[in-house]
Design a protein around this motif. Structure first.
Motif, PDB file in Angstrom:
ATOM      1  N   GLU A   1      89.672  35.710-105.016  1.00  8.55           N
ATOM      2  CA  GLU A   1      89.500  36.910-104.115  1.00  8.55           C
ATOM      3  C   GLU A   1      88.320  36.613-103.252  1.00  8.55           C
ATOM      4  OE1 GLU A   1      91.655  39.440-103.681  1.00  8.55           O
ATOM      5  OE2 GLU A   1      92.986  38.369-105.161  1.00  8.55           O
ATOM      6  N   ARG A   2      87.761  35.388-103.315  1.00  2.90           N
ATOM      7  CA  ARG A   2      86.576  35.220-102.548  1.00  2.90           C
ATOM      8  C   ARG A   2      85.305  36.005-102.888  1.00  2.90           C
ATOM      9  NH1 ARG A   2      89.512  34.266 -96.599  1.00  2.90           N
ATOM     10  NH2 ARG A   2      91.303  33.090 -97.247  1.00  2.90           N
ATOM     11  N   GLU A   3      85.230  36.284-104.060  1.00  2.00           N
ATOM     12  CA  GLU A   3      84.179  37.085-104.394  1.00  2.00           C
ATOM     13  C   GLU A   3      83.095  36.283-105.014  1.00  2.00           C
ATOM     14  OE1 GLU A   3      85.961  39.603-107.350  1.00  2.00           O
ATOM     15  OE2 GLU A   3      86.871  40.963-105.852  1.00  2.00           O
ATOM     16  N   THR A   4      83.100  35.150-105.056  1.00  2.00           N
ATOM     17  CA  THR A   4      82.203  34.044-105.361  1.00  2.00           C
ATOM     18  C   THR A   4      81.369  33.438-104.282  1.00  2.00           C
ATOM     19  OG1 THR A   4      83.316  32.230-105.589  1.00  2.00           O
ATOM     20  CG2 THR A   4      83.369  33.499-107.580  1.00  2.00           C
ATOM     21  N   GLY A   5      80.082  33.138-104.436  1.00  2.00           N
ATOM     22  CA  GLY A   5      79.256  32.378-103.449  1.00  2.00           C
ATOM     23  C   GLY A   5      79.202  30.784-103.894  1.00  2.00           C
ATOM     24  N   LYS A   6      79.547  29.925-103.073  1.00  2.00           N
ATOM     25  CA  LYS A   6      79.676  28.449-103.600  1.00  2.00           C
ATOM     26  C   LYS A   6      78.861  27.853-102.346  1.00  2.00           C
ATOM     27  CE  LYS A   6      83.868  28.733-103.719  1.00  2.00           C
ATOM     28  NZ  LYS A   6      85.331  28.038-104.319  1.00  2.00           N
ATOM     29  N   THR A   7      77.833  27.046-102.732  1.00  2.00           N
ATOM     30  CA  THR A   7      77.027  26.375-101.357  1.00  2.00           C
ATOM     31  C   THR A   7      76.763  25.205-101.968  1.00  2.00           C
ATOM     32  OG1 THR A   7      75.897  28.476-100.829  1.00  2.00           O
ATOM     33  CG2 THR A   7      74.745  26.557-100.093  1.00  2.00           C
ATOM     34  N   TYR A   8      76.945  24.051-101.063  1.00  2.00           N
ATOM     35  CA  TYR A   8      76.907  22.751-101.299  1.00  2.00           C
ATOM     36  C   TYR A   8      75.763  22.031-100.528  1.00  2.00           C
ATOM     37  CZ  TYR A   8      81.526  22.846-103.662  1.00  2.00           C
ATOM     38  OH  TYR A   8      82.576  23.471-104.618  1.00  2.00           O
TER      39      TYR A   8
ATOM     40  N   ALA B   1      71.026  11.218 -89.671  1.00  2.00           N
ATOM     41  CA  ALA B   1      71.668  11.804 -90.383  1.00  2.00           C
ATOM     42  C   ALA B   1      71.119  13.295 -90.501  1.00  2.00           C
ATOM     43  CB  ALA B   1      71.721  11.244 -91.999  1.00  2.00           C
ATOM     44  N   THR B   2      72.103  14.248 -90.908  1.00  2.00           N
ATOM     45  CA  THR B   2      71.487  15.773 -91.222  1.00  2.00           C
ATOM     46  C   THR B   2      71.779  16.253 -92.314  1.00  2.00           C
ATOM     47  OG1 THR B   2      72.040  16.031 -88.735  1.00  2.00           O
ATOM     48  CG2 THR B   2      71.687  17.973 -90.096  1.00  2.00           C
ATOM     49  N   LEU B   3      70.887  16.660 -93.157  1.00  2.00           N
ATOM     50  CA  LEU B   3      71.275  17.484 -94.310  1.00  2.00           C
ATOM     51  C   LEU B   3      71.685  18.945 -94.259  1.00  2.00           C
ATOM     52  CD1 LEU B   3      71.063  17.223 -97.534  1.00  2.00           C
ATOM     53  CD2 LEU B   3      68.870  18.377 -97.443  1.00  2.00           C
ATOM     54  N   LEU B   4      72.768  19.367 -94.820  1.00  3.73           N
ATOM     55  CA  LEU B   4      73.436  20.454 -94.603  1.00  3.73           C
ATOM     56  C   LEU B   4      73.478  21.507 -95.764  1.00  3.73           C
ATOM     57  CD1 LEU B   4      76.538  19.292 -92.194  1.00  3.73           C
ATOM     58  CD2 LEU B   4      74.169  20.463 -91.363  1.00  3.73           C
ATOM     59  N   GLU B   5      73.391  22.693 -95.692  1.00  2.00           N
ATOM     60  CA  GLU B   5      73.653  23.636 -96.709  1.00  2.00           C
ATOM     61  C   GLU B   5      75.366  24.306 -96.394  1.00  2.00           C
ATOM     62  OE1 GLU B   5      71.122  26.935 -97.375  1.00  2.00           O
ATOM     63  OE2 GLU B   5      69.303  25.454 -97.390  1.00  2.00           O
ATOM     64  N   VAL B   6      75.928  23.841 -96.979  1.00  2.00           N
ATOM     65  CA  VAL B   6      77.553  24.296 -96.946  1.00  2.00           C
ATOM     66  C   VAL B   6      78.148  25.173 -97.741  1.00  2.00           C
ATOM     67  CG1 VAL B   6      79.672  23.420 -96.210  1.00  2.00           C
ATOM     68  CG2 VAL B   6      77.873  22.020 -95.944  1.00  2.00           C
ATOM     69  N   THR B   7      78.587  26.435 -97.160  1.00  2.00           N
ATOM     70  CA  THR B   7      79.041  27.625 -98.088  1.00  2.00           C
ATOM     71  C   THR B   7      80.476  27.567 -97.583  1.00  2.00           C
ATOM     72  OG1 THR B   7      76.936  28.673 -98.155  1.00  2.00           O
ATOM     73  CG2 THR B   7      78.687  29.899 -98.578  1.00  2.00           C
ATOM     74  N   ILE B   8      81.372  27.578 -98.735  1.00  2.00           N
ATOM     75  CA  ILE B   8      82.762  27.588 -98.544  1.00  2.00           C
ATOM     76  C   ILE B   8      83.469  29.039 -98.776  1.00  2.00           C
ATOM     77  CG2 ILE B   8      83.159  25.346 -98.791  1.00  2.00           C
ATOM     78  CD1 ILE B   8      84.087  25.521-101.570  1.00  2.00           C
ATOM     79  N   LYS B   9      84.189  29.600 -98.026  1.00  2.00           N
ATOM     80  CA  LYS B   9      84.691  31.145 -98.383  1.00  2.00           C
ATOM     81  C   LYS B   9      86.160  30.894 -98.906  1.00  2.00           C
ATOM     82  CE  LYS B   9      81.152  33.450 -96.812  1.00  2.00           C
ATOM     83  NZ  LYS B   9      80.671  34.297 -97.931  1.00  2.00           N
TER      84      LYS B   9
END
Length: 338
Positions: free
Chosen positions: A174-181, A243-251
Protein backbone atom coordinates in the motif's frame (compact mmCIF):
# COMPACT_ATOMS: atom_id res chain seq x y z
CA UNK A 1 3.99 -28.00 7.86
CA UNK A 2 2.10 -28.30 4.59
CA UNK A 3 0.19 -31.57 4.24
CA UNK A 4 1.31 -33.57 1.18
CA UNK A 5 -1.34 -35.64 -0.57
CA UNK A 6 -0.39 -38.49 -2.86
CA UNK A 7 3.18 -37.23 -3.14
CA UNK A 8 5.44 -39.88 -4.54
CA UNK A 9 8.55 -38.65 -6.23
CA UNK A 10 12.32 -38.81 -6.35
CA UNK A 11 15.06 -37.48 -8.60
CA UNK A 12 14.63 -40.41 -11.00
CA UNK A 13 10.84 -40.64 -11.24
CA UNK A 14 9.05 -37.38 -10.45
CA UNK A 15 5.30 -37.36 -9.87
CA UNK A 16 2.53 -34.84 -9.29
CA UNK A 17 2.28 -33.48 -5.75
CA UNK A 18 -0.78 -32.00 -4.07
CA UNK A 19 -0.25 -29.73 -1.06
CA UNK A 20 -2.71 -28.26 1.43
CA UNK A 21 -1.77 -24.74 2.58
CA UNK A 22 -1.72 -24.38 6.37
CA UNK A 23 -1.66 -21.27 8.58
CA UNK A 24 2.13 -21.01 8.47
CA UNK A 25 2.12 -20.74 4.67
CA UNK A 26 -1.00 -18.59 4.32
CA UNK A 27 -0.35 -15.14 2.91
CA UNK A 28 2.74 -16.15 0.94
CA UNK A 29 3.09 -15.43 -2.76
CA UNK A 30 2.85 -18.53 -4.91
CA UNK A 31 6.39 -18.12 -6.31
CA UNK A 32 7.92 -17.87 -2.83
CA UNK A 33 5.94 -20.91 -1.70
CA UNK A 34 7.21 -22.93 -4.65
CA UNK A 35 10.83 -21.88 -4.10
CA UNK A 36 10.69 -23.54 -0.70
CA UNK A 37 8.84 -26.65 -1.88
CA UNK A 38 10.93 -27.22 -5.01
CA UNK A 39 14.40 -26.93 -3.54
CA UNK A 40 17.12 -27.27 -6.14
CA UNK A 41 14.82 -26.33 -9.03
CA UNK A 42 16.09 -23.24 -10.93
CA UNK A 43 14.01 -20.12 -10.36
CA UNK A 44 13.52 -19.71 -14.12
CA UNK A 45 11.90 -23.16 -14.26
CA UNK A 46 9.63 -22.36 -11.33
CA UNK A 47 8.30 -19.29 -13.13
CA UNK A 48 7.97 -21.28 -16.35
CA UNK A 49 5.68 -23.92 -14.79
CA UNK A 50 3.57 -21.16 -13.23
CA UNK A 51 3.16 -19.33 -16.55
CA UNK A 52 2.36 -22.59 -18.37
CA UNK A 53 -0.52 -23.34 -16.00
CA UNK A 54 1.04 -26.57 -14.72
CA UNK A 55 0.83 -25.21 -11.17
CA UNK A 56 -2.79 -25.03 -10.02
CA UNK A 57 -4.50 -23.62 -6.95
CA UNK A 58 -7.84 -25.28 -6.22
CA UNK A 59 -7.72 -26.62 -9.80
CA UNK A 60 -7.45 -23.14 -11.30
CA UNK A 61 -4.53 -21.30 -12.92
CA UNK A 62 -2.65 -18.76 -10.84
CA UNK A 63 0.07 -16.13 -11.24
CA UNK A 64 3.35 -15.81 -9.39
CA UNK A 65 1.88 -12.95 -7.33
CA UNK A 66 -1.16 -14.95 -6.15
CA UNK A 67 -1.41 -14.99 -2.35
CA UNK A 68 -2.13 -18.36 -0.75
CA UNK A 69 -4.91 -18.87 1.79
CA UNK A 70 -5.46 -21.51 4.47
CA UNK A 71 -6.99 -24.61 2.92
CA UNK A 72 -5.83 -23.92 -0.63
CA UNK A 73 -4.91 -27.05 -2.56
CA UNK A 74 -1.78 -26.55 -4.69
CA UNK A 75 -0.84 -28.87 -7.55
CA UNK A 76 2.89 -29.24 -8.20
CA UNK A 77 3.72 -30.82 -11.56
CA UNK A 78 6.41 -33.48 -12.02
CA UNK A 79 9.77 -31.73 -11.89
CA UNK A 80 13.02 -33.53 -12.60
CA UNK A 81 16.09 -32.52 -10.61
CA UNK A 82 19.50 -34.01 -11.30
CA UNK A 83 21.00 -36.10 -8.54
CA UNK A 84 23.82 -33.57 -8.19
CA UNK A 85 21.39 -30.67 -7.77
CA UNK A 86 19.15 -32.67 -5.44
CA UNK A 87 22.12 -33.64 -3.27
CA UNK A 88 23.29 -30.02 -3.14
CA UNK A 89 19.79 -28.78 -2.27
CA UNK A 90 19.53 -31.31 0.55
CA UNK A 91 22.64 -29.92 2.21
CA UNK A 92 21.74 -27.40 4.92
CA UNK A 93 22.83 -23.80 4.50
CA UNK A 94 25.64 -22.74 6.82
CA UNK A 95 24.17 -20.92 9.80
CA UNK A 96 24.95 -17.23 9.85
CA UNK A 97 23.86 -14.22 11.85
CA UNK A 98 23.80 -10.73 10.34
CA UNK A 99 24.17 -7.30 11.99
CA UNK A 100 20.86 -6.56 13.73
CA UNK A 101 19.44 -3.03 13.64
CA UNK A 102 16.22 -3.86 15.49
CA UNK A 103 14.67 -7.03 16.93
CA UNK A 104 11.66 -7.97 19.03
CA UNK A 105 9.13 -10.81 19.20
CA UNK A 106 7.51 -9.82 15.88
CA UNK A 107 10.34 -8.87 13.55
CA UNK A 108 13.99 -8.24 13.02
CA UNK A 109 15.77 -5.73 10.80
CA UNK A 110 19.24 -6.68 9.62
CA UNK A 111 21.99 -4.90 7.71
CA UNK A 112 22.50 -7.19 4.71
CA UNK A 113 25.98 -7.19 3.16
CA UNK A 114 26.44 -6.95 -0.59
CA UNK A 115 27.08 -10.19 -2.46
CA UNK A 116 24.58 -12.24 -0.47
CA UNK A 117 21.22 -13.22 -2.00
CA UNK A 118 18.17 -12.84 0.22
CA UNK A 119 17.06 -16.40 -0.59
CA UNK A 120 18.20 -19.43 -2.54
CA UNK A 121 17.31 -19.99 -6.18
CA UNK A 122 18.49 -18.99 -9.65
CA UNK A 123 21.84 -20.69 -9.28
CA UNK A 124 22.21 -19.80 -5.58
CA UNK A 125 21.91 -22.68 -3.11
CA UNK A 126 21.00 -20.50 -0.16
CA UNK A 127 20.63 -16.90 0.92
CA UNK A 128 20.10 -14.75 4.00
CA UNK A 129 16.84 -16.37 5.08
CA UNK A 130 18.13 -19.95 4.83
CA UNK A 131 21.26 -19.01 6.79
CA UNK A 132 19.21 -17.27 9.48
CA UNK A 133 16.93 -20.29 9.85
CA UNK A 134 19.92 -22.58 10.19
CA UNK A 135 21.49 -20.26 12.79
CA UNK A 136 18.22 -20.08 14.73
CA UNK A 137 16.68 -23.57 14.70
CA UNK A 138 14.47 -22.66 17.65
CA UNK A 139 12.70 -19.89 15.73
CA UNK A 140 9.10 -20.86 14.88
CA UNK A 141 8.99 -18.57 11.84
CA UNK A 142 11.48 -16.49 9.86
CA UNK A 143 10.17 -15.03 6.59
CA UNK A 144 11.40 -12.26 4.31
CA UNK A 145 9.11 -9.23 4.32
CA UNK A 146 10.64 -7.82 1.12
CA UNK A 147 13.70 -8.32 -1.07
CA UNK A 148 16.98 -6.68 -1.94
CA UNK A 149 19.12 -7.50 -4.96
CA UNK A 150 22.11 -9.71 -4.20
CA UNK A 151 24.57 -6.87 -4.88
CA UNK A 152 22.61 -4.30 -2.84
CA UNK A 153 23.50 -3.83 0.82
CA UNK A 154 21.41 -2.38 3.62
CA UNK A 155 18.19 -2.74 5.62
CA UNK A 156 16.24 -5.96 5.22
CA UNK A 157 13.14 -6.85 7.28
CA UNK A 158 12.42 -10.39 8.46
CA UNK A 159 9.12 -11.33 10.13
CA UNK A 160 9.06 -13.67 13.13
CA UNK A 161 5.28 -14.06 13.23
CA UNK A 162 2.78 -14.72 10.44
CA UNK A 163 0.61 -11.77 11.58
CA UNK A 164 3.63 -9.44 11.41
CA UNK A 165 4.53 -10.72 7.94
CA UNK A 166 1.07 -9.96 6.58
CA UNK A 167 0.91 -6.55 8.25
CA UNK A 168 4.33 -5.45 6.98
CA UNK A 169 3.79 -6.80 3.47
CA UNK A 170 0.49 -4.92 3.34
CA UNK A 171 2.36 -1.73 4.26
CA UNK A 172 4.84 -2.28 1.44
CA UNK A 173 2.05 -3.06 -1.02
CA UNK A 174 0.00 0.00 0.00
CA UNK A 175 3.10 2.23 -0.21
CA UNK A 176 2.93 3.08 3.50
CA UNK A 177 6.65 2.53 4.01
CA UNK A 178 9.48 4.94 3.32
CA UNK A 179 12.47 3.40 1.50
CA UNK A 180 15.51 5.54 0.72
CA UNK A 181 18.71 4.30 -0.90
CA UNK A 182 22.11 5.82 -1.51
CA UNK A 183 23.34 5.39 -5.07
CA UNK A 184 26.45 6.66 -6.82
CA UNK A 185 25.75 7.33 -10.50
CA UNK A 186 27.83 8.26 -13.50
CA UNK A 187 27.99 11.91 -14.54
CA UNK A 188 26.52 15.13 -13.21
CA UNK A 189 22.90 14.47 -12.23
CA UNK A 190 20.70 17.50 -13.01
CA UNK A 191 19.40 18.99 -9.75
CA UNK A 192 16.03 19.73 -11.37
CA UNK A 193 15.41 16.05 -12.16
CA UNK A 194 13.67 14.97 -8.97
CA UNK A 195 10.95 12.59 -10.18
CA UNK A 196 11.07 9.58 -12.50
CA UNK A 197 7.62 8.25 -13.31
CA UNK A 198 8.16 5.66 -16.02
CA UNK A 199 6.54 2.21 -16.33
CA UNK A 200 8.76 -0.86 -16.27
CA UNK A 201 8.37 -4.23 -17.93
CA UNK A 202 10.21 -7.52 -17.45
CA UNK A 203 11.68 -9.49 -20.35
CA UNK A 204 14.02 -12.45 -20.88
CA UNK A 205 17.40 -12.44 -22.58
CA UNK A 206 17.98 -15.10 -25.23
CA UNK A 207 19.12 -18.34 -23.66
CA UNK A 208 21.20 -21.28 -24.88
CA UNK A 209 19.82 -24.47 -26.39
CA UNK A 210 16.27 -23.15 -26.41
CA UNK A 211 16.30 -22.34 -22.68
CA UNK A 212 15.12 -19.03 -21.29
CA UNK A 213 17.86 -16.53 -20.50
CA UNK A 214 18.23 -14.18 -17.56
CA UNK A 215 15.37 -11.92 -16.55
CA UNK A 216 15.84 -8.20 -17.18
CA UNK A 217 13.76 -5.03 -16.79
CA UNK A 218 13.42 -2.03 -19.09
CA UNK A 219 11.49 1.23 -19.33
CA UNK A 220 8.41 1.01 -21.51
CA UNK A 221 5.56 3.28 -22.64
CA UNK A 222 2.33 4.02 -20.83
CA UNK A 223 0.49 2.20 -23.65
CA UNK A 224 2.26 -1.09 -22.90
CA UNK A 225 -0.31 -3.41 -21.25
CA UNK A 226 2.50 -5.26 -19.45
CA UNK A 227 4.10 -2.09 -18.11
CA UNK A 228 3.86 -1.43 -14.37
CA UNK A 229 3.84 2.14 -13.12
CA UNK A 230 7.05 2.88 -11.22
CA UNK A 231 7.82 6.03 -9.24
CA UNK A 232 11.26 7.11 -8.05
CA UNK A 233 12.19 10.33 -6.22
CA UNK A 234 15.78 11.58 -6.50
CA UNK A 235 17.75 14.10 -4.43
CA UNK A 236 21.39 15.06 -4.96
CA UNK A 237 23.41 14.29 -1.81
CA UNK A 238 26.89 15.09 -3.10
CA UNK A 239 28.98 15.56 -6.22
CA UNK A 240 32.26 13.91 -7.17
CA UNK A 241 34.48 14.27 -10.20
CA UNK A 242 32.50 12.47 -12.90
CA UNK A 243 29.84 11.12 -10.56
CA UNK A 244 26.93 12.09 -8.27
CA UNK A 245 25.78 10.61 -4.96
CA UNK A 246 21.99 10.41 -4.83
CA UNK A 247 19.36 9.82 -2.17
CA UNK A 248 16.76 7.72 -3.97
CA UNK A 249 13.30 7.14 -2.51
CA UNK A 250 11.04 4.61 -4.20
CA UNK A 251 7.26 4.76 -3.99
CA UNK A 252 6.91 1.45 -5.83
CA UNK A 253 9.05 -1.61 -5.31
CA UNK A 254 9.53 -3.02 -8.79
CA UNK A 255 12.31 -5.43 -9.66
CA UNK A 256 15.55 -3.49 -10.42
CA UNK A 257 13.52 -0.26 -10.34
CA UNK A 258 16.26 2.08 -9.14
CA UNK A 259 18.90 0.57 -11.39
CA UNK A 260 16.77 0.82 -14.53
CA UNK A 261 15.24 4.22 -13.77
CA UNK A 262 18.61 5.87 -13.12
CA UNK A 263 20.23 4.19 -16.13
CA UNK A 264 17.33 5.29 -18.35
CA UNK A 265 18.26 8.91 -17.60
CA UNK A 266 21.82 8.36 -18.79
CA UNK A 267 23.23 8.02 -15.26
CA UNK A 268 23.82 4.32 -14.50
CA UNK A 269 24.82 3.17 -11.02
CA UNK A 270 28.52 2.63 -10.43
CA UNK A 271 29.41 -1.06 -10.52
CA UNK A 272 26.06 -2.23 -11.93
CA UNK A 273 26.90 -5.28 -14.04
CA UNK A 274 23.43 -5.54 -15.63
CA UNK A 275 22.40 -1.99 -16.53
CA UNK A 276 25.62 -0.05 -16.05
CA UNK A 277 28.44 1.37 -18.17
CA UNK A 278 30.83 -1.58 -18.34
CA UNK A 279 33.91 0.42 -19.35
CA UNK A 280 33.33 2.89 -16.50
CA UNK A 281 32.85 -0.02 -14.09
CA UNK A 282 36.17 -1.47 -15.21
CA UNK A 283 37.91 1.85 -14.54
CA UNK A 284 36.32 2.09 -11.10
CA UNK A 285 37.36 -1.47 -10.31
CA UNK A 286 41.01 -0.84 -11.18
CA UNK A 287 41.75 2.82 -10.45
CA UNK A 288 45.19 4.36 -10.57
CA UNK A 289 45.07 4.87 -6.80
CA UNK A 290 43.36 2.44 -4.41
CA UNK A 291 40.78 1.79 -3.09
CA UNK A 292 38.73 0.82 -6.12
CA UNK A 293 35.03 0.09 -6.29
CA UNK A 294 34.53 -3.66 -6.52
CA UNK A 295 30.73 -3.81 -6.05
CA UNK A 296 27.59 -1.98 -7.09
CA UNK A 297 27.15 1.31 -5.23
CA UNK A 298 23.54 0.87 -4.12
CA UNK A 299 22.69 0.76 -0.41
CA UNK A 300 19.31 0.51 1.34
CA UNK A 301 20.03 3.37 3.68
CA UNK A 302 16.81 4.31 5.48
CA UNK A 303 13.50 2.57 6.10
CA UNK A 304 10.33 3.79 7.79
CA UNK A 305 7.33 1.62 8.67
CA UNK A 306 4.68 1.20 11.34
CA UNK A 307 5.30 -1.52 13.91
CA UNK A 308 2.85 -4.38 13.22
CA UNK A 309 1.83 -4.61 16.90
CA UNK A 310 2.17 -1.15 18.48
CA UNK A 311 1.62 0.86 15.24
CA UNK A 312 4.55 3.05 16.38
CA UNK A 313 6.35 4.66 13.46
CA UNK A 314 9.82 3.14 13.20
CA UNK A 315 12.73 4.86 11.44
CA UNK A 316 15.85 2.81 10.78
CA UNK A 317 19.17 3.74 9.22
CA UNK A 318 22.05 1.54 8.06
CA UNK A 319 25.26 3.51 7.54
CA UNK A 320 27.26 3.00 4.38
CA UNK A 321 29.45 -0.12 4.50
CA UNK A 322 33.17 0.43 5.01
CA UNK A 323 34.07 -0.32 1.38
CA UNK A 324 31.66 2.32 0.06
CA UNK A 325 32.78 4.89 2.63
CA UNK A 326 36.39 4.24 1.65
CA UNK A 327 35.61 4.76 -2.01
CA UNK A 328 33.81 8.06 -1.33
CA UNK A 329 36.74 9.28 0.73
CA UNK A 330 39.06 8.32 -2.11
CA UNK A 331 36.84 10.05 -4.67
CA UNK A 332 36.81 13.30 -2.63
CA UNK A 333 33.10 13.58 -1.86
CA UNK A 334 32.29 17.20 -1.25
CA UNK A 335 29.00 17.05 0.65
CA UNK A 336 28.39 13.67 2.30
CA UNK A 337 24.90 12.96 3.68
CA UNK A 338 24.28 13.59 7.38
Amino acid sequence: MNHIIGAKSDAASPAVKWLWVDEESAGQRLDNFLMRELKGVPKTHVYRIIRSGEVRINKGRASAETRLAVGDKVRLPPVRVSEKVAEKAAQPAPGREFPVLLEDDSLMAIDKPAGVAVHGGSGVSFGVIEQLRQARPQARLLELVHRLDRDTSGILLVAKKRSALKNLQDQFRERETGKTYLALVQGDWPAKLKLIDLPLVKYLLPGKDGMEGERRVKVTTSEDPDGMRSITWVKVAGRLPGATLLEVTIKTGRTHQIRVHLSSQGHPIAGDDKYGDFEWNRQLHKPAVLPGLKRMFLHAWRLQFSHPVSAERIALQADLPAELKAYLDHAQLKTPPV
